[in-house]
Scaffold this active site. Structure first.
Site, PDB file in Angstrom:
ATOM      1  N   ARG A 173       3.434   1.206   3.907  1.00  0.00           N
ATOM      2  CA  ARG A 173       3.221  -0.007   2.817  1.00  0.00           C
ATOM      3  C   ARG A 173       3.758   0.246   1.565  1.00  0.00           C
ATOM      4  O   ARG A 173       3.104   0.017   0.754  1.00  0.00           O
ATOM      5  CB  ARG A 173       1.669  -0.157   2.911  1.00  0.00           C
ATOM      6  CG  ARG A 173       1.275  -0.531   4.321  1.00  0.00           C
ATOM      7  CD  ARG A 173       1.734  -1.868   4.714  1.00  0.00           C
ATOM      8  NE  ARG A 173       1.414  -2.037   6.300  1.00  0.00           N
ATOM      9  CZ  ARG A 173       1.939  -1.762   7.385  1.00  0.00           C
ATOM     10  NH1 ARG A 173       3.294  -1.045   7.332  1.00  0.00           N
ATOM     11  NH2 ARG A 173       1.615  -1.919   8.555  1.00  0.00           N
ATOM     12  N   SER A 223      -4.844  -7.906   5.742  1.00  0.00           N
ATOM     13  CA  SER A 223      -5.405  -6.539   6.094  1.00  0.00           C
ATOM     14  C   SER A 223      -5.799  -5.841   4.568  1.00  0.00           C
ATOM     15  O   SER A 223      -4.903  -5.856   3.773  1.00  0.00           O
ATOM     16  CB  SER A 223      -4.502  -5.686   6.794  1.00  0.00           C
ATOM     17  OG  SER A 223      -4.753  -4.362   6.821  1.00  0.00           O
ATOM     18  N   GLU A 293      -4.918  -1.874   0.482  1.00  0.00           N
ATOM     19  CA  GLU A 293      -3.529  -2.362   1.003  1.00  0.00           C
ATOM     20  C   GLU A 293      -3.452  -3.799   0.031  1.00  0.00           C
ATOM     21  O   GLU A 293      -2.384  -3.680  -0.373  1.00  0.00           O
ATOM     22  CB  GLU A 293      -3.243  -2.682   2.354  1.00  0.00           C
ATOM     23  CG  GLU A 293      -2.156  -3.070   2.683  1.00  0.00           C
ATOM     24  CD  GLU A 293      -1.841  -3.457   4.196  1.00  0.00           C
ATOM     25  OE1 GLU A 293      -1.429  -4.431   4.810  1.00  0.00           O
ATOM     26  OE2 GLU A 293      -2.113  -2.347   5.171  1.00  0.00           O
TER      27      GLU A 293
END
EC number: 1.3.1.98
Length: 316
Positions: A173, A223, A293
Site C-alpha cells: 500500500r 479498508s 490504510e
C-alpha cells in the site's frame, strides 16, 4: 488584485468551484468544504493549476475517487484537484494506457473486453487509476506493482517525467509518489493474452466474494487498516469484540470488521474517533498496533472555526 481575482484571470476556462462541500465526492459521505475544488479537463489545465498554486504559495492536493480517504469536517484549505475528467483509456496490443482519472473497475472491464489477463484482482476495487498507483492498490494476491509498466507524472515543480515500476519503489500500500509530491498523469499496464470466458469467470468470482464479505451497501472509507505482518486486521478487531462498536453515526461493520461504515449521518470526527478507538482497543487486547490504510485529510471543525476566513493568503 486579490488572489481570487488573479486566479479567475489566470485560470480562466478551468472549472473551479469555491467553498465546495467535499462530502458529495467522497465514499464516506462526510467532509467539510474545499476552498477551491478544481476539475481540470486535461494535463495542461492540471499543470496550469499547479503552477499557479506554487507561485501564489497556495497549498494543493490531488484526490482520486476519494474511496480510501476521509476529509475532516473543517474541510481542506487551498486547491483540491479532482482528475476524473482525465479518464481516457486506450489499448495497444497487450498494453493498456489509462489516464489518472480513469475508473479502475471500468479499466479492468476494458481489459476483459480485449481478453487481456492480469488485471482481474482489481475488478472490484473502487477508485481511480491514479489513486491505485499512489497506494499500490491490491486484492486477492494481486497488486498494481505486478502489472505497471510505466507511469507518467507531473512533478511538484511542474515537470513531466516517465517513471518505471522500479522508480516507484512499490511496497505494501505504498509507492514513492507518496513522498515525492508528484501527480500521476497516466499509466501503462503490461498485461497478457488470455481467454475471455476464463477472465470473466475469475472477475465474477472475485466480485461475488467482495459482495459476500464486504458491507458495500453502506458508505465507508474502504479498508481502514493495513494488514499487520502475520495477522489480519479484521480478525484482530473481531477477536476484541468490536463488531458493531459505534461512535456517533459510524460503526465497525458486523459483516467485515475491517470496515468502518456510516450508518446514521456520521461525521468525519466520528470516523476518526472510531478508528483511533479501535486501534487502542486492539492494542490493549492483542498487543498489536494497527496502522491506518485510510488517509485522513484537512482540518477539524474546531480548527476551521478558529480561522473562519479560510486560507489566509486567499482574500475572497
Amino acid at each position: 488584485m486579490s488572489v481570487r481575482e488573479k486566479m479567475l484571470e489566470i485560470l480562466e476556462g478551468i472549472d473551479i468551484r469555491f467553498q465546495e462541500p467535499x462530502h458529495s465526492y467522497s465514499y464516506t459521505k462526510v467532509g467539510g468544504e474545499a476552498d477551491y475544488l478544481v476539475f481540470p479537463r486535461n494535463r495542461f489545465e492540471l499543470a496550469r493549476v499547479v503552477k499557479f498554486a506554487n507561485q501564489e504559495n497556495i497549498p494543493w492536493m490531488v484526490l482520486g475517487n476519494a474511496s480510501n480517504i476521509i476529509v475532516r469536517d473543517g474541510g481542506i484549505r487551498g486547491f483540491v484537484i479532482l482528475c476524473d475528467k482525465l479518464n481516457n483509456v486506450s489499448v495497444d496490443g497487450y498494453t493498456i494506457e489509462a489516464e489518472a482519472g480513469a475508473n479502475l473497475i471500468e479499466t479492468t472491464r476494458i481489459a476483459l473486453r480485449h481478453s487481456l489477463t492480469g488485471f482481474e484482482f482489481a475488478c472490484g476495487i473502487p477508485g481511480s487509476v491514479g489513486g491505485a498507483v499512489f497506494m499500490n492498490a491490491g486484492a486477492y494476491g494481486g497488486e498494481i506493482a505486478h502489472i505497471l509498466q510505466s507511469c507518467k507524472v507531473l512533478t511538484k515543480d511542474g515537470e513531466i517525467e516517465t517513471l518505471s515500476a522500479k522508480d516507484l519503489a512499490f511496497g505494501y500500500r505504498h509507492s514513492a509518489i507518496q513522498e515525492s509530491g508528484a501527480v500521476v498523469l497516466s499509466v501503462k499496464f503490461a498485461l497478457a493474452p488470455g481467454t475471455h470466458q476464463v477472465i470473466k469467470q475469475e472477475m465474477d468470482r472475485l466480485t461475488h466474494l467482495r459482495e459476500l464479505k464486504q458491507p458495500l451497501e453502506y458508505p465507508s472509507c474502504g479498508s481502514x487498516f493495513k494488514r499487520p505482518v502475520g495477522h489480519f486486521a479484521x480478525q484482530l478487531i473481531s477477536e476484541x469484540g468490536l463488531k458493531g462498536y459505534r461512535i456517533g453515526g459510524v460503526e465497525v461493520s458486523e459483516k467485515h470488521a475491517g470496515f468502518m461504515i456510516n450508518v446514521a449521518d456520521g461525521t468525519a470526527k466520528d470516523y476518526e474517533d472510531l478508528i483511533q478507538s479501535v486501534i487502542e482497543k486492539v492494542k490493549e487486547h492483542s498487543g498489536i498496533t494497527l496502522e491506518r490504510e485510510v488517509r485522513i485529510l484537512g482540518e477539524s471543525l474546531s480548527v476551521a472555526k478558529m480561522y473562519a476566513g479560510g486560507f489566509t493568503p486567499c482574500k475572497r
